[in-house]
Design a protein around this motif. Sequence first.
Motif, PDB file in Angstrom:
ATOM      1  N   PRO A   1     -34.311 -16.518  -8.133  1.00 42.37           N
ATOM      2  CA  PRO A   1     -34.093 -16.460  -9.894  1.00 42.37           C
ATOM      3  C   PRO A   1     -34.599 -15.059 -10.247  1.00 42.37           C
ATOM      4  O   PRO A   1     -34.053 -14.474 -11.135  1.00 42.37           O
ATOM      5  CB  PRO A   1     -34.803 -17.613  -9.948  1.00 42.37           C
ATOM      6  CG  PRO A   1     -34.807 -18.633  -9.031  1.00 42.37           C
ATOM      7  CD  PRO A   1     -35.151 -17.709  -7.923  1.00 42.37           C
ATOM      8  N   ILE A   2     -35.803 -14.721  -9.800  1.00 39.91           N
ATOM      9  CA  ILE A   2     -36.287 -13.503 -10.377  1.00 39.91           C
ATOM     10  C   ILE A   2     -35.497 -12.170  -9.961  1.00 39.91           C
ATOM     11  O   ILE A   2     -35.371 -11.521 -10.908  1.00 39.91           O
ATOM     12  CB  ILE A   2     -37.723 -13.393  -9.984  1.00 39.91           C
ATOM     13  CG1 ILE A   2     -38.544 -12.268 -10.600  1.00 39.91           C
ATOM     14  CG2 ILE A   2     -37.893 -13.055  -8.451  1.00 39.91           C
ATOM     15  CD1 ILE A   2     -38.691 -12.399 -12.327  1.00 39.91           C
ATOM     16  N   ALA A   3     -34.964 -12.184  -8.739  1.00 39.47           N
ATOM     17  CA  ALA A   3     -33.978 -11.328  -8.279  1.00 39.47           C
ATOM     18  C   ALA A   3     -32.760 -11.036  -9.111  1.00 39.47           C
ATOM     19  O   ALA A   3     -32.193  -9.908  -9.581  1.00 39.47           O
ATOM     20  CB  ALA A   3     -33.769 -11.228  -6.843  1.00 39.47           C
TER      21      ALA A   3
ATOM     22  N   PRO B   1     -25.910 -13.573 -17.017  1.00 39.43           N
ATOM     23  CA  PRO B   1     -24.467 -13.123 -16.912  1.00 39.43           C
ATOM     24  C   PRO B   1     -24.408 -12.006 -15.915  1.00 39.43           C
ATOM     25  O   PRO B   1     -23.217 -11.951 -15.106  1.00 39.43           O
ATOM     26  CB  PRO B   1     -24.224 -13.022 -18.312  1.00 39.43           C
ATOM     27  CG  PRO B   1     -25.051 -13.080 -19.168  1.00 39.43           C
ATOM     28  CD  PRO B   1     -26.345 -13.778 -18.511  1.00 39.43           C
ATOM     29  N   LEU B   2     -25.097 -11.075 -16.024  1.00 36.15           N
ATOM     30  CA  LEU B   2     -24.954 -10.095 -15.169  1.00 36.15           C
ATOM     31  C   LEU B   2     -25.623 -10.009 -13.833  1.00 36.15           C
ATOM     32  O   LEU B   2     -25.733  -8.974 -13.185  1.00 36.15           O
ATOM     33  CB  LEU B   2     -25.287  -8.804 -15.932  1.00 36.15           C
ATOM     34  CG  LEU B   2     -24.145  -8.268 -16.990  1.00 36.15           C
ATOM     35  CD1 LEU B   2     -24.634  -7.156 -17.980  1.00 36.15           C
ATOM     36  CD2 LEU B   2     -22.873  -8.079 -16.437  1.00 36.15           C
ATOM     37  N   ALA B   3     -26.120 -11.132 -13.714  1.00 35.94           N
ATOM     38  CA  ALA B   3     -26.778 -11.071 -12.213  1.00 35.94           C
ATOM     39  C   ALA B   3     -26.199 -11.062 -11.108  1.00 35.94           C
ATOM     40  O   ALA B   3     -26.213 -10.099 -10.179  1.00 35.94           O
ATOM     41  CB  ALA B   3     -27.844 -12.480 -12.160  1.00 35.94           C
ATOM     42  N   ASN B   4     -24.878 -11.652 -11.286  1.00 34.54           N
ATOM     43  CA  ASN B   4     -24.107 -11.698 -10.166  1.00 34.54           C
ATOM     44  C   ASN B   4     -22.471 -11.070 -10.170  1.00 34.54           C
ATOM     45  O   ASN B   4     -21.699 -11.399  -9.404  1.00 34.54           O
ATOM     46  CB  ASN B   4     -23.740 -13.138  -9.434  1.00 34.54           C
ATOM     47  CG  ASN B   4     -25.286 -13.405  -9.099  1.00 34.54           C
ATOM     48  OD1 ASN B   4     -25.805 -12.836  -8.446  1.00 34.54           O
ATOM     49  ND2 ASN B   4     -25.480 -14.790  -9.260  1.00 34.54           N
TER      50      ASN B   4
ATOM     51  N   ILE C   1     -33.618  -6.441  -4.385  1.00 31.87           N
ATOM     52  CA  ILE C   1     -33.088  -7.420  -5.399  1.00 31.87           C
ATOM     53  C   ILE C   1     -31.690  -7.740  -5.260  1.00 31.87           C
ATOM     54  O   ILE C   1     -31.184  -8.615  -5.872  1.00 31.87           O
ATOM     55  CB  ILE C   1     -33.415  -7.002  -6.810  1.00 31.87           C
ATOM     56  CG1 ILE C   1     -32.769  -5.597  -7.341  1.00 31.87           C
ATOM     57  CG2 ILE C   1     -35.164  -7.167  -6.993  1.00 31.87           C
ATOM     58  CD1 ILE C   1     -33.019  -5.369  -8.818  1.00 31.87           C
ATOM     59  N   HIS C   2     -31.152  -6.652  -4.596  1.00 29.56           N
ATOM     60  CA  HIS C   2     -29.570  -6.785  -4.244  1.00 29.56           C
ATOM     61  C   HIS C   2     -29.327  -7.605  -3.292  1.00 29.56           C
ATOM     62  O   HIS C   2     -28.495  -8.720  -3.480  1.00 29.56           O
ATOM     63  CB  HIS C   2     -29.179  -5.304  -3.718  1.00 29.56           C
ATOM     64  CG  HIS C   2     -27.516  -5.330  -3.228  1.00 29.56           C
ATOM     65  ND1 HIS C   2     -27.265  -5.606  -2.029  1.00 29.56           N
ATOM     66  CD2 HIS C   2     -26.489  -5.261  -4.173  1.00 29.56           C
ATOM     67  CE1 HIS C   2     -26.005  -5.682  -2.007  1.00 29.56           C
ATOM     68  NE2 HIS C   2     -25.354  -5.203  -3.074  1.00 29.56           N
ATOM     69  N   ASP C   3     -30.316  -7.925  -2.300  1.00 38.10           N
ATOM     70  CA  ASP C   3     -29.836  -8.992  -1.352  1.00 38.10           C
ATOM     71  C   ASP C   3     -30.576 -10.436  -1.395  1.00 38.10           C
ATOM     72  O   ASP C   3     -30.175 -11.408  -0.886  1.00 38.10           O
ATOM     73  CB  ASP C   3     -30.457  -8.456   0.146  1.00 38.10           C
ATOM     74  CG  ASP C   3     -29.781  -7.168   0.702  1.00 38.10           C
ATOM     75  OD1 ASP C   3     -28.657  -7.078   0.342  1.00 38.10           O
ATOM     76  OD2 ASP C   3     -30.324  -6.193   1.075  1.00 38.10           O
ATOM     77  N   SER C   4     -31.693 -10.459  -2.583  1.00 31.12           N
ATOM     78  CA  SER C   4     -32.165 -11.715  -2.627  1.00 31.12           C
ATOM     79  C   SER C   4     -31.357 -12.768  -3.597  1.00 31.12           C
ATOM     80  O   SER C   4     -30.851 -12.368  -4.414  1.00 31.12           O
ATOM     81  CB  SER C   4     -33.451 -11.416  -3.368  1.00 31.12           C
ATOM     82  OG  SER C   4     -34.337 -12.340  -3.578  1.00 31.12           O
TER      83      SER C   4
END
Length: 135
Positions: free
Chosen positions: A64-66, A26-29, A58-61
């Motif tokens: 899925p792991i990012a 949920p908080l990925a994006n 990890i901000h730009d990638s």
Amino acid sequence: MKRFVIACALAFSIVPAAAQEGPPPPLANQQLADPAQEARALELMQRLRCIQCQGQSIHDSDAPIAAAMRHEVRERIKAGQSEAEIESWLIERYGDWISFAPPASGSGLILWLLPILVLGGALLVARGRFRKREA
């Protein structure tokens, strides 16, 4: 026999679909509600390297792991942890390499000194070649 072949084809066509990853956490994006916390999270995410993409933060990638790491950073910021605590937890988990600014000690020292040593070696080689031409 024809039904058997069709059944096998259908069964094997389902396997790739089952292997697909689910939606990102949920908080990925999704940004945090508090703008100050979100700013801290973004600043930290830009300093951390994606372990799959390697050249991106990890901000730009989009890996899925990012996404999972962005989620973790936001969760920990939301829980009140400092950037240093989160970064040290990630470094402990993934190693010094995850940071775009590895520490200048231990194995990180090699990362800081290697470019200087390579440049010095290249200058020595160039100097030797130029001296041979002049003689």
